[in-house]
Design a protein around this motif. Structure first.
Motif, short mmCIF file in Angstrom:
data_model
loop_
_atom_site.label_atom_id
_atom_site.label_comp_id
_atom_site.label_asym_id
_atom_site.label_seq_id
_atom_site.Cartn_x
_atom_site.Cartn_y
_atom_site.Cartn_z
N PHE A 74 4.39 42.30 26.68
CA PHE A 74 3.72 42.14 27.97
C PHE A 74 3.72 40.68 28.39
O PHE A 74 4.02 40.34 29.54
CB PHE A 74 2.28 42.65 27.84
CG PHE A 74 1.77 43.29 29.08
CD1 PHE A 74 0.82 42.68 29.86
CD2 PHE A 74 2.26 44.52 29.46
CE1 PHE A 74 0.36 43.29 31.01
CE2 PHE A 74 1.81 45.13 30.61
CZ PHE A 74 0.85 44.51 31.38
N HIS A 102 7.14 39.50 29.57
CA HIS A 102 7.46 39.90 30.94
C HIS A 102 6.64 39.11 31.94
O HIS A 102 7.12 38.71 33.00
CB HIS A 102 7.21 41.40 31.13
CG HIS A 102 8.31 42.24 30.58
ND1 HIS A 102 8.15 43.06 29.48
CD2 HIS A 102 9.60 42.37 30.94
CE1 HIS A 102 9.28 43.66 29.22
NE2 HIS A 102 10.18 43.27 30.09
N ALA A 103 5.36 38.89 31.60
CA ALA A 103 4.51 38.16 32.54
C ALA A 103 5.01 36.73 32.71
O ALA A 103 4.93 36.16 33.79
CB ALA A 103 3.07 38.17 32.03
N ALA A 123 4.31 41.33 44.40
CA ALA A 123 3.90 41.12 43.01
C ALA A 123 3.23 42.36 42.46
O ALA A 123 3.46 42.75 41.32
CB ALA A 123 2.97 39.92 42.92
N LEU A 124 2.42 43.01 43.31
CA LEU A 124 1.72 44.20 42.82
C LEU A 124 2.70 45.31 42.49
O LEU A 124 2.51 46.07 41.55
CB LEU A 124 0.72 44.68 43.87
CG LEU A 124 -0.57 43.85 43.97
CD1 LEU A 124 -1.46 44.35 45.09
CD2 LEU A 124 -1.31 43.87 42.65
N ILE A 150 4.16 45.20 38.95
CA ILE A 150 3.38 45.51 37.75
C ILE A 150 3.77 46.85 37.15
O ILE A 150 3.95 46.94 35.93
CB ILE A 150 1.88 45.42 38.06
CG1 ILE A 150 1.52 43.95 38.28
CG2 ILE A 150 1.06 46.02 36.93
CD1 ILE A 150 0.07 43.70 38.53
N PRO A 151 3.94 47.89 37.93
CA PRO A 151 4.39 49.15 37.31
C PRO A 151 5.72 48.98 36.58
O PRO A 151 5.92 49.58 35.53
CB PRO A 151 4.54 50.10 38.49
CG PRO A 151 3.67 49.57 39.54
CD PRO A 151 3.64 48.08 39.36
N THR A 152 6.61 48.19 37.16
CA THR A 152 7.89 47.95 36.49
C THR A 152 7.66 47.36 35.12
O THR A 152 8.27 47.76 34.13
CB THR A 152 8.76 46.98 37.31
OG1 THR A 152 8.67 47.32 38.68
CG2 THR A 152 10.18 47.02 36.84
N MET A 153 6.75 46.40 35.09
CA MET A 153 6.44 45.76 33.83
C MET A 153 5.92 46.78 32.83
O MET A 153 6.27 46.76 31.65
CB MET A 153 5.37 44.68 34.06
CG MET A 153 5.88 43.28 33.85
SD MET A 153 4.82 42.02 34.55
CE MET A 153 3.32 42.25 33.64
N ILE A 154 5.09 47.68 33.32
CA ILE A 154 4.49 48.66 32.41
C ILE A 154 5.57 49.57 31.84
O ILE A 154 5.61 49.84 30.64
CB ILE A 154 3.41 49.48 33.13
CG1 ILE A 154 2.23 48.58 33.50
CG2 ILE A 154 2.96 50.64 32.27
CD1 ILE A 154 1.13 49.30 34.22
N THR A 175 7.63 47.75 29.30
CA THR A 175 6.92 47.60 28.04
C THR A 175 6.89 48.92 27.29
O THR A 175 7.12 48.97 26.08
CB THR A 175 5.49 47.13 28.30
OG1 THR A 175 5.53 46.07 29.25
CG2 THR A 175 4.83 46.67 27.03
#
Lengths: 523, 223
Positions: A19, A22-23, A48-49, A52-56, A59
């Motif tokens: 996480f 990616h951040a 940016a918002l 976040i799902p992409t990041m999730i 991960t």
């Protein structure tokens, strides 16, 4: 089989680490966005918002990784929606590198990269494993490799007297015990500072910082005016002011350079175990890289003016394997030894490149460039200087101040002179082990390409080259770029053609192991 | 082609050089002809006694310099027009819009016409004439040891790939090439700058033959 490894998962800490990784990718844009603070553009927040799902998902996918060893293969399975399963024959695995950044060191976990000979990224990037898991993986991989090798030999009917115990002793031999490693060199803090004293790196960093500062208007016009006023009131003499500014800038440049060297190359250690070299370095992030001698494609021996004064050299190498783009491990792998005494260089190079009989720079029969090379080089720089000075003179004169007295000598005299000297300083030689080139006026560089590492040879000629019956030779090698290529400009055309011919023939001969090598005859 | 056996100015004594840059462009042939007789290597370096008899020189491995087929020029022109055509139309459209005062560039009418015509002429020249020029300077040669590729008009270059360095090859055809029975042969090595070398506009038969010849190697590829 003894090398089988049951299904393994990544260490639980992988989740937060992934996480964070990616951040980190978003940190800089977010920081810049906050700095700029444009009230109209709120769409960036929405963008940016959405990320976040992409990041999730990323991960989650990452956490789905499983790896195990079965039937002489390392198998890595990953993915939730799109599943991938990768089989890597143990025999193809070249290195298992590990990296620890500051946080990882704190928690005793490590990033592992499994690499093979082919191009592309690491075959497996396991982030993160516990130290125990990493050691077990290494052990199993190298056991499996030697077992496979023994089995292959037995199948081929060679050396039938390899008892079963050979497999066990091979396993223990490959066991990465520290005592197996013979320390070759350790770079001291003083030497690192010496390395840092090369203006190029510092200037680049400083330029980058200034660019960011001006682009995002971190300092406004009033700030500059205030700065100027302050210098006027606090300094009596203007010359003193200029000197002070110059010193501050110089200090900044060198300071940044030394800092960056320290971050990357702190406590640089070079060890050796048989034909494998291992380097370790890094201040916060510790990189450990294994370099089998047979993988080395290109050796670059450099010396900045500072290093030359103290009779030291810097050795960089190109190795075949992962082509990381900005990958920390790949960037570190180019360093064989950042600072080494020049007497030690020939012996090191001989052990780096098997079959290479490099006895030192002085022993080589250096050839110069073609006769008109220096004049052409200087002329080219002069014409380039004219192209810079003419519009500059026209533009600046309309503003009232004359910058011509300053830039004209630089671009019309000094730079052409430097290019003339550089062309005279250029040397090349075709030796029994391959092609060597050297260049540089103040800082020197030497390139060494073994015959067996020559990939492709290109001979080119611009219209000017054709007019002067010259040509340019380029030798392509494998491995990540290190900013140093084997190329020879301004060669006489017959020499370039003959050299290309010899290089390609020797390249063929070296892979077929037929000798003797043919050498370019020279007086 | 002139050969210069004398010592060169810098003092390096050389064996007979091979003139890799033919100063005169080759006359183009209508198509690659049937198998050519094998000829010995034109370059005479001091050769060591060969350990194995050289492969009989059947086409394409005949150590002869071959140009690309003539119809490659036509295919190249058509491919270029796919971009040059719309680009020219856009320029025309802008000119029309400007003269009708719908879309105003802040320039004189005459200047716009001049710039527009120069641009269109340039696009058309680049699309239609230039392929013939580049065609004259493209050639290939396959020997038992090396694949040589000539290219470049102003900045000429000959690329020599030792055969054992070829990692893999690819023969591909775009739609325009397919309609002309042409293909592109890509040769991949482990190198960085020249890791992929392409020959556009070969006859399909030729491209396949070169690929088969290159892949007939048994030795391990060297990295």
């Amino acid at each position: 089989m003894s090398s089988d490894l049951k299904r393994q998962r990544l260490h639980p800490f992988s989740l937060p680490f992934s996480f964070i990784a990616h951040a980190k990718g978003f940190l800089i844009p977010i920081a810049l966005f906050l700095l700029v603070k444009n009230d109209e553009s709120s769409w960036e927040i929405w963008a940016a918002l959405f990320l976040i799902p992409t990041m999730i998902v990323e991960t989650w996918r990452y956490m789905s990784l499983r790896y195990w060893i079965e039937d002489d293969e390392l198998i890595v399975k990953q993915g939730v929606i799109q599943k991938t399963e990768r089989h890597v024959p143990l025999a193809r695995i070249q290195t298992i590198d590990s990296t620890q950044n500051f946080l990882e060191r704190l928690f005793g976990v490590v990033e592992v990269r499994v690499e093979t000979a082919g191009s592309g990224d690491a075959e497996a990037h396991l982030k993160v494993l516990s130290l125990k898991a990493r050691d077990e993986l290494r052990r199993k991989v190298f056991t499996g490799r030697s077992e496979a090798a023994t089995a292959a030999k037995a199948a081929a009917g060679e050396a039938g007297s390899e008892p079963l115990t050979a497999g066990a002793s091979a396993a223990s031999h490959e066991d990465q015990r520290e005592s197996d490693f013979e320390p070759l060199a350790r770079v001291s803090v003083k030497e690192l500072i010496l390395l840092g004293l090369s203006p190029g790196r510092g200037l680049a960093i400083l330029a980058g910082l200034i660019g960011i500062a001006t682009q995002f208007q971190i300092l406004s016009d009033e700030d500059y005016a205030l700065l100027y006023d302050w210098t006027q009131t606090n300094m009596a003499s203007e010359i003193l002011m200029d000197v002070a500014i110059g010193l501050v800038l110089l200090g900044l440049v060198f300071g940044l350079s030394v800092m960056s060297v320290f971050l990357r190359l702190f406590d640089f250690r070079l060890d050796r175990r048989g034909s494998e070299f291992r380097t370790q370095c890094g201040l916060f992030t510790r990189h450990s890289t294994t370099i089998p001698a047979g993988r080395i494609q290109f050796v670059s021996i450099q010396a900045s003016p500072a290093l030359r004064i103290f009779k030291k050299r810097l050795i960089k190498i190109r190795t075949a394997g992962a082509r990381g783009k900005g990958d920390g491990a790949a960037l570190t792998r180019q360093w064989l030894l950042p600072v080494v005494a020049e007497e030690r260089v020939p012996k090191l190079v001989r052990s780096l490149v098997p079959g290479c009989d490099f006895q030192g720079e002085q022993q080589i029969d250096w050839q110069p460039l073609a006769q008109g090379a220096a004049r052409r080089s200087a002329r080219k720089a002069f014409v380039g200087g004219l192209l810079v000075c003419t519009p500059a003179a026209i533009l600046w004169s309309s503003w009232g101040s004359s910058v011509l007295p300053w830039i004209a000598p630089l671009f019309l005299v000094l730079i052409p002179l430097y290019e003339w000297l550089a062309a005279r300083a250029f040397g090349w030689a075709h030796t029994d082990f391959g092609l060597v080139t050297r260049e540089g006026v103040f800082g020197k560089r030497m390139a060494l390409v073994p015959s067996s590492r020559v990939q492709t040879v290109a001979v080119g000629a611009s219209p000017f080259d054709r007019r002067w019956r010259m040509a340019r030779l380029e030798v392509d090698t494998a491995g990540t770029r290190i900013g140093h290529r084997a190329r020879i400009p301004y060669l006489e055309r017959p020499v370039a053609e003959a050299l290309a011919e010899v290089l390609t023939r020797n390249a063929e001969a070296s892979s077929k192991n037929t000798g003797p090598y043919r050498r370019l005859a020279a007086t | 082609m002139d050969r210069d056996p004398d010592p060169t100015e810098s003092g390096a004594r050389l064996p007979e050089p091979l003139d890799l840059f033919a100063d005169e462009p080759l006359p183009s042939k209508p198509a690659d002809t049937a198998p050519v007789e094998a000829s010995p290597m034109p370059l005479a370096l001091e050769a060591p006694p060969p350990t194995e008899p050289p492969t009989p020189g059947g086409w394409p491995e005949d150590s002869q310099r071959h140009p690309l087929p003539d119809r490659a020029v036509g295919a190249h022109r058509i491919a270029n027009m796919v971009f040059a055509g719309p680009a020219s139309l856009v320029v025309c459209a802008v000119w029309v819009l400007h003269s009708l005062d719908i879309f105003a560039l802040g320039l004189d009418d005459l200047v716009v016409t001049l710039i527009g015509s120069v641009l269109i002429l340039f696009f058309l020249w680049r699309a239609l004439h230039w392929p013939a020029v580049t065609h004259r300077h493209r050639a290939w040669r396959l020997t038992p040891e090396v694949l040589d590729i000539w290219e470049g008009v102003l900045f000429r270059r000959v690329i020599s790939v030792p055969r054992t360095r070829v990692q893999h090859t690819e023969v591909a055809s775009g739609p325009i090439q397919r309609s002309h029975d042409l293909a592109t042969l890509s040769v991949y090595t482990a190198g960085e700058e020249l890791g992929e070398i392409a020959l556009h506009g070969l006859e399909v038969r030729t491209a396949d033959a070169i690929r088969d010849s290159l892949l007939n190697r048994e030795e391990d590829h060297v990295v």
